[in-house]
Motif scaffolding. Structure first.
Motif, PDB file in Angstrom:
ATOM      1  N   PRO A  32      -1.266 -10.828   2.409  1.00 23.77           N
ATOM      2  CA  PRO A  32      -2.649 -10.038   2.326  1.00 23.77           C
ATOM      3  C   PRO A  32      -2.446 -10.031   0.167  1.00 23.77           C
ATOM      4  CG  PRO A  32      -0.656  -8.810   2.459  1.00 23.77           C
ATOM      5  CD  PRO A  32      -0.167 -10.255   2.727  1.00 23.77           C
ATOM      6  N   ALA A  33      -3.533 -10.049  -0.514  1.00 22.63           N
ATOM      7  CA  ALA A  33      -3.731 -10.310  -1.466  1.00 22.63           C
ATOM      8  C   ALA A  33      -3.198  -9.134  -2.405  1.00 22.63           C
ATOM      9  CB  ALA A  33      -5.243  -9.317  -2.420  1.00 22.63           C
ATOM     10  N   PRO A  34      -2.079 -10.075  -3.452  1.00 25.58           N
ATOM     11  CA  PRO A  34      -1.395  -9.634  -3.893  1.00 25.58           C
ATOM     12  C   PRO A  34      -1.064  -8.334  -4.789  1.00 25.58           C
ATOM     13  CG  PRO A  34      -1.238 -11.620  -4.919  1.00 25.58           C
ATOM     14  CD  PRO A  34      -2.865 -11.542  -3.613  1.00 25.58           C
ATOM     15  N   ALA A  35      -0.544  -7.326  -5.781  1.00 24.17           N
ATOM     16  CA  ALA A  35      -0.459  -7.042  -6.598  1.00 24.17           C
ATOM     17  C   ALA A  35      -0.603  -7.388  -7.383  1.00 24.17           C
ATOM     18  CB  ALA A  35       0.496  -5.898  -6.845  1.00 24.17           C
ATOM     19  N   ARG A  36      -0.893  -7.613  -9.806  1.00 25.19           N
ATOM     20  CA  ARG A  36      -1.565  -7.976 -10.016  1.00 25.19           C
ATOM     21  C   ARG A  36      -1.090  -7.282 -11.510  1.00 25.19           C
ATOM     22  NH1 ARG A  36      -4.167 -13.198 -10.014  1.00 25.19           N
ATOM     23  NH2 ARG A  36      -5.135 -13.517  -8.010  1.00 25.19           N
ATOM     24  N   ARG A  37       0.079  -8.439 -11.972  1.00 32.21           N
ATOM     25  CA  ARG A  37       0.012  -8.219 -13.496  1.00 32.21           C
ATOM     26  C   ARG A  37      -0.334  -8.562 -14.684  1.00 32.21           C
ATOM     27  NH1 ARG A  37       7.413  -7.348 -13.361  1.00 32.21           N
ATOM     28  NH2 ARG A  37       6.600  -5.579 -12.870  1.00 32.21           N
ATOM     29  N   GLY A  38      -1.233  -7.897 -14.559  1.00 36.07           N
ATOM     30  CA  GLY A  38      -2.615  -8.575 -15.742  1.00 36.07           C
ATOM     31  C   GLY A  38      -3.111  -9.593 -14.827  1.00 36.07           C
ATOM     32  N   ARG A  39      -2.821 -11.112 -15.065  1.00 37.48           N
ATOM     33  CA  ARG A  39      -3.239 -11.848 -14.596  1.00 37.48           C
ATOM     34  C   ARG A  39      -2.488 -12.471 -13.588  1.00 37.48           C
ATOM     35  NH1 ARG A  39      -5.037 -16.794 -18.138  1.00 37.48           N
ATOM     36  NH2 ARG A  39      -2.984 -18.349 -17.322  1.00 37.48           N
ATOM     37  N   TYR A  40      -1.298 -12.404 -13.434  1.00 37.04           N
ATOM     38  CA  TYR A  40       0.128 -12.795 -12.536  1.00 37.04           C
ATOM     39  C   TYR A  40      -0.811 -12.007 -11.468  1.00 37.04           C
ATOM     40  CZ  TYR A  40       0.639 -15.276 -17.336  1.00 37.04           C
ATOM     41  OH  TYR A  40      -0.004 -16.241 -17.640  1.00 37.04           O
ATOM     42  N   ARG A  41      -0.127 -12.436  -9.913  1.00 35.63           N
ATOM     43  CA  ARG A  41       0.229 -12.358  -8.903  1.00 35.63           C
ATOM     44  C   ARG A  41       2.243 -11.260  -9.016  1.00 35.63           C
ATOM     45  NH1 ARG A  41      -2.849 -16.359  -7.861  1.00 35.63           N
ATOM     46  NH2 ARG A  41      -4.279 -16.688  -6.047  1.00 35.63           N
ATOM     47  N   SER A  42       2.415 -10.768  -8.430  1.00 37.30           N
ATOM     48  CA  SER A  42       3.152  -9.977  -7.735  1.00 37.30           C
ATOM     49  C   SER A  42       3.834  -9.281  -6.457  1.00 37.30           C
ATOM     50  CB  SER A  42       3.363  -8.801  -9.416  1.00 37.30           C
ATOM     51  OG  SER A  42       4.680  -8.220  -9.433  1.00 37.30           O
ATOM     52  N   TYR A  43       4.709 -10.240  -5.802  1.00 34.33           N
ATOM     53  CA  TYR A  43       4.951  -9.901  -4.799  1.00 34.33           C
ATOM     54  C   TYR A  43       6.606  -8.881  -4.537  1.00 34.33           C
ATOM     55  CZ  TYR A  43       2.021 -13.664  -4.169  1.00 34.33           C
ATOM     56  OH  TYR A  43       1.294 -14.866  -4.534  1.00 34.33           O
ATOM     57  N   GLY A  44       6.765  -8.218  -3.731  1.00 35.88           N
ATOM     58  CA  GLY A  44       7.659  -7.806  -2.440  1.00 35.88           C
ATOM     59  C   GLY A  44       8.224  -8.238  -1.559  1.00 35.88           C
ATOM     60  N   GLY A  45       9.334  -6.734  -1.169  1.00 34.97           N
ATOM     61  CA  GLY A  45       9.895  -6.971  -0.340  1.00 34.97           C
ATOM     62  C   GLY A  45       8.913  -7.727   0.853  1.00 34.97           C
ATOM     63  N   GLU A  46       8.285  -6.796   0.824  1.00 35.16           N
ATOM     64  CA  GLU A  46       7.616  -7.046   2.765  1.00 35.16           C
ATOM     65  C   GLU A  46       6.727  -8.673   2.727  1.00 35.16           C
ATOM     66  OE1 GLU A  46       3.475  -4.906   3.479  1.00 35.16           O
ATOM     67  OE2 GLU A  46       5.157  -3.149   3.595  1.00 35.16           O
ATOM     68  N   GLU A  47       6.353  -8.717   1.564  1.00 34.34           N
ATOM     69  CA  GLU A  47       5.442 -10.070   1.123  1.00 34.34           C
ATOM     70  C   GLU A  47       6.323 -11.523   1.625  1.00 34.34           C
ATOM     71  OE1 GLU A  47       2.607  -7.636  -0.793  1.00 34.34           O
ATOM     72  OE2 GLU A  47       5.326  -8.026  -1.344  1.00 34.34           O
ATOM     73  N   VAL A  48       7.851 -11.071   1.468  1.00 36.77           N
ATOM     74  CA  VAL A  48       8.786 -12.089   1.333  1.00 36.77           C
ATOM     75  C   VAL A  48       9.375 -12.326   2.386  1.00 36.77           C
ATOM     76  CG1 VAL A  48      10.943 -12.339   0.896  1.00 36.77           C
ATOM     77  CG2 VAL A  48      10.036 -11.918  -1.407  1.00 36.77           C
ATOM     78  N   ALA A  49       9.503 -10.974   3.261  1.00 35.27           N
ATOM     79  CA  ALA A  49       9.360 -11.214   5.147  1.00 35.27           C
ATOM     80  C   ALA A  49       7.824 -11.713   5.606  1.00 35.27           C
ATOM     81  CB  ALA A  49       9.422  -9.407   5.337  1.00 35.27           C
ATOM     82  N   ARG A  50       7.336 -11.680   5.255  1.00 38.57           N
ATOM     83  CA  ARG A  50       5.871 -11.713   6.045  1.00 38.57           C
ATOM     84  C   ARG A  50       5.490 -13.298   5.801  1.00 38.57           C
ATOM     85  NH1 ARG A  50       0.908  -8.857   7.574  1.00 38.57           N
ATOM     86  NH2 ARG A  50      -0.578 -10.787   8.227  1.00 38.57           N
TER      87      ARG A  50
END
Length: 133
Positions: A32-50
């Motif tokens: 999925p499109a990641p959340a953003r912190r400014g212009r940087y992608r930000s991921y969590g545990g769900e993305e790590v697992a996927r």
């Protein structure tokens, strides 16, 4: 997500998946499109697992379409083991066919190399095999 958010480089390290591959998977919808912190992608545990799921499926040789189907079955909640088994069985059939092809290639190459080592042919047996194949 702010406390557990990780950048793409950390996601890459945790999953042993190249950053460009992660971006590609995002473009084609496997991730999925990641959340953003400014212009940087930000991921969590769900993305790590996927991403771990996707990477392991790819290591087993599943095509991108097969991975997409597996993800859909896993996310749908109504994924039946029968559907997953059928997809895996079809993939196993393809893997076995490739193994048979590789064994055939191995025999042809081994015969060509042995003929080369014997030195009984005027030409090169490997080149002749490639021309005659």
């Amino acid at each position: 997500m702010a406390d557990s958010a990780i950048p793409i480089g950390e996601l890459s390290r945790r999953t042993r998946c190249n950053i460009e591959t992660i971006r590609y998977y995002e473009r084609i919808g496997l991730m999925p499109a990641p959340a953003r912190r400014g212009r940087y992608r930000s991921y969590g545990g769900e993305e790590v697992a996927r991403l771990g799921f996707v990477r392991r499926a790819r290591e087993l040789g599943f095509t991108l379409d097969e991975v997409r189907a597996l993800l859909g079955l896993a996310a749908g909640g109504s994924a039946t083991c029968t559907e997953v088994r059928d997809l895996a069985a079809a993939h196993l059939k393809d893997v076995r066919a490739r193994i048979a092809d590789l064994k055939r290639m191995e025999r042809v190459l081994a015969d060509s190399v042995r003929a080369c080592e014997a030195g009984q042919n005027a030409g090169c047996p490997v080149i002749e095999t490639l021309y005659s194949g």
